[in-house]
Design a protein around this motif. Sequence first.
Motif, short mmCIF file in Angstrom:
data_model
loop_
_atom_site.label_atom_id
_atom_site.label_comp_id
_atom_site.label_asym_id
_atom_site.label_seq_id
_atom_site.Cartn_x
_atom_site.Cartn_y
_atom_site.Cartn_z
N GLN A 121 24.56 36.89 47.87
CA GLN A 121 24.47 38.35 47.94
C GLN A 121 25.78 38.96 47.49
OE1 GLN A 121 23.51 38.95 52.12
NE2 GLN A 121 21.39 39.39 51.60
N SER A 122 25.67 40.07 46.80
CA SER A 122 26.84 40.88 46.49
C SER A 122 26.89 42.00 47.51
CB SER A 122 26.73 41.45 45.06
OG SER A 122 27.85 42.25 44.76
N ARG A 142 40.89 51.14 49.04
CA ARG A 142 41.21 50.06 48.13
C ARG A 142 40.18 48.94 48.33
NH1 ARG A 142 46.34 49.29 46.04
NH2 ARG A 142 46.41 47.12 46.70
N ILE A 143 39.41 48.65 47.27
CA ILE A 143 38.38 47.63 47.35
C ILE A 143 38.85 46.39 46.60
CG2 ILE A 143 35.99 47.04 46.82
CD1 ILE A 143 35.34 50.00 46.73
N GLY A 144 38.96 45.29 47.32
CA GLY A 144 39.34 44.03 46.69
C GLY A 144 38.12 43.28 46.19
N THR A 145 38.22 42.66 45.02
CA THR A 145 37.13 41.86 44.48
C THR A 145 37.69 40.80 43.55
OG1 THR A 145 34.90 42.00 43.52
CG2 THR A 145 36.63 43.28 42.44
N THR A 146 36.85 39.86 43.15
CA THR A 146 37.29 38.79 42.25
C THR A 146 36.98 39.17 40.81
OG1 THR A 146 36.89 37.16 43.99
CG2 THR A 146 37.11 36.33 41.74
N ARG A 147 37.99 39.17 39.99
CA ARG A 147 37.87 39.59 38.60
C ARG A 147 36.78 38.80 37.86
NH1 ARG A 147 42.05 41.88 36.32
NH2 ARG A 147 43.48 40.72 37.68
N GLY A 148 35.90 39.52 37.16
CA GLY A 148 34.89 38.88 36.34
C GLY A 148 33.67 38.38 37.08
N SER A 149 33.65 38.54 38.41
CA SER A 149 32.51 38.09 39.20
C SER A 149 31.40 39.14 39.16
CB SER A 149 32.93 37.85 40.66
OG SER A 149 33.31 39.09 41.26
N VAL A 150 30.20 38.76 39.62
CA VAL A 150 29.12 39.75 39.69
C VAL A 150 29.47 40.83 40.70
CG1 VAL A 150 27.28 38.22 38.94
CG2 VAL A 150 27.84 38.33 41.36
N ASN A 151 30.26 40.49 41.70
CA ASN A 151 30.68 41.49 42.69
C ASN A 151 31.54 42.56 42.03
OD1 ASN A 151 29.56 39.82 44.88
ND2 ASN A 151 31.29 38.48 44.45
N ASP A 152 32.43 42.12 41.15
CA ASP A 152 33.25 43.05 40.38
C ASP A 152 32.36 43.99 39.57
OD1 ASP A 152 35.08 44.33 38.72
OD2 ASP A 152 35.90 42.50 37.86
N GLU A 163 39.69 52.80 44.67
CA GLU A 163 40.57 52.01 43.80
C GLU A 163 40.13 50.55 43.88
OE1 GLU A 163 45.23 50.50 43.37
OE2 GLU A 163 44.67 51.91 44.98
N ILE A 164 39.72 49.98 42.75
CA ILE A 164 39.28 48.59 42.73
C ILE A 164 40.47 47.70 42.36
CG2 ILE A 164 37.73 46.91 41.68
CD1 ILE A 164 35.75 49.18 41.18
N VAL A 165 40.79 46.77 43.25
CA VAL A 165 41.90 45.84 43.03
C VAL A 165 41.29 44.46 42.75
CG1 VAL A 165 44.03 44.88 43.97
CG2 VAL A 165 43.27 47.17 44.68
N ARG A 166 41.57 43.93 41.56
CA ARG A 166 40.93 42.69 41.13
C ARG A 166 41.89 41.50 41.24
NH1 ARG A 166 39.11 46.95 38.08
NH2 ARG A 166 36.81 47.14 37.99
#
Length: 263
Positions: A121-122, A142-152, A163-166
């Motif tokens: 799940q995302s 500030r939303i943290g996510t993994t760069r290039g993932s479907v969550n991103d 603000e998305i922080v990758r």
Amino acid sequence: MKRRHILAATALAILGTFASHAQADALADIQARKKVLIALDLGSPPFGMIDANMQPYGSDVEVAKLLAEQLGQPLDVVQVTSPNRIPYLQTGKADMVIASLSVTDERKRVIDYSKPYGVIQSVIAAPAGQSVKTIADLKGKRIGTTRGSVNDKEVTKVNDGAEIVRYDDDATLVTALVSGQVDVMATSPQIMKAANERNPASKFEVKMVLKVFPYAIGIRKGEAALKQRLDKFVDENLANGKLNEIYKKYNGVDLPADIATLN
């Protein structure tokens, strides 16, 4: 006339080169090489991790080991991150990707997949005390996510003032979360669980589900023989319960009953 023959021969040689690429057989290459190169993300708990003895473990690692065993070939782990999983596959550094690779229409344009062997799940997750019910509630956070993932990709599509922080991998994302560098995360329940295990005081919980994705083994386009073998692997090991056993060991729940119908 001689020049014409030379040009014709050159054209045929070029066409032959293209044909040989088009007829590439990764399954035959694996058998000839006598080892299988599988791309694994070892910074993505619970799918891929490294233990105290510097050995890989996790649900995807166990799936890769099971596949290598059933192919009758030693496993050669090709370590990747979320952003470079597909580039490593396309450039031939790996025969396949087993790294929680969600099935998306965008990816289907550049790679092929086996049948799904798991789901993810995302989600948007935040500490229990935060009131987050809609995307609008994330404005200014500030939303943290993994760069290039479907969550991103999913959080970027709906973002409205946050603000998305990758971060380059899930392990770094977890570190950022437990150290308070970000307020919220766009991730999976599994990564949220890892963050809570690292710092129980965080008490992150799922606030909303962005999307549910099946994930599958990624292969290069046109590898019909390899796809057929991988589909057989998935079918057989869903039927005998081995894939469910691995999934439940690391996720705490069974695979969905309808996983065989997902694509």
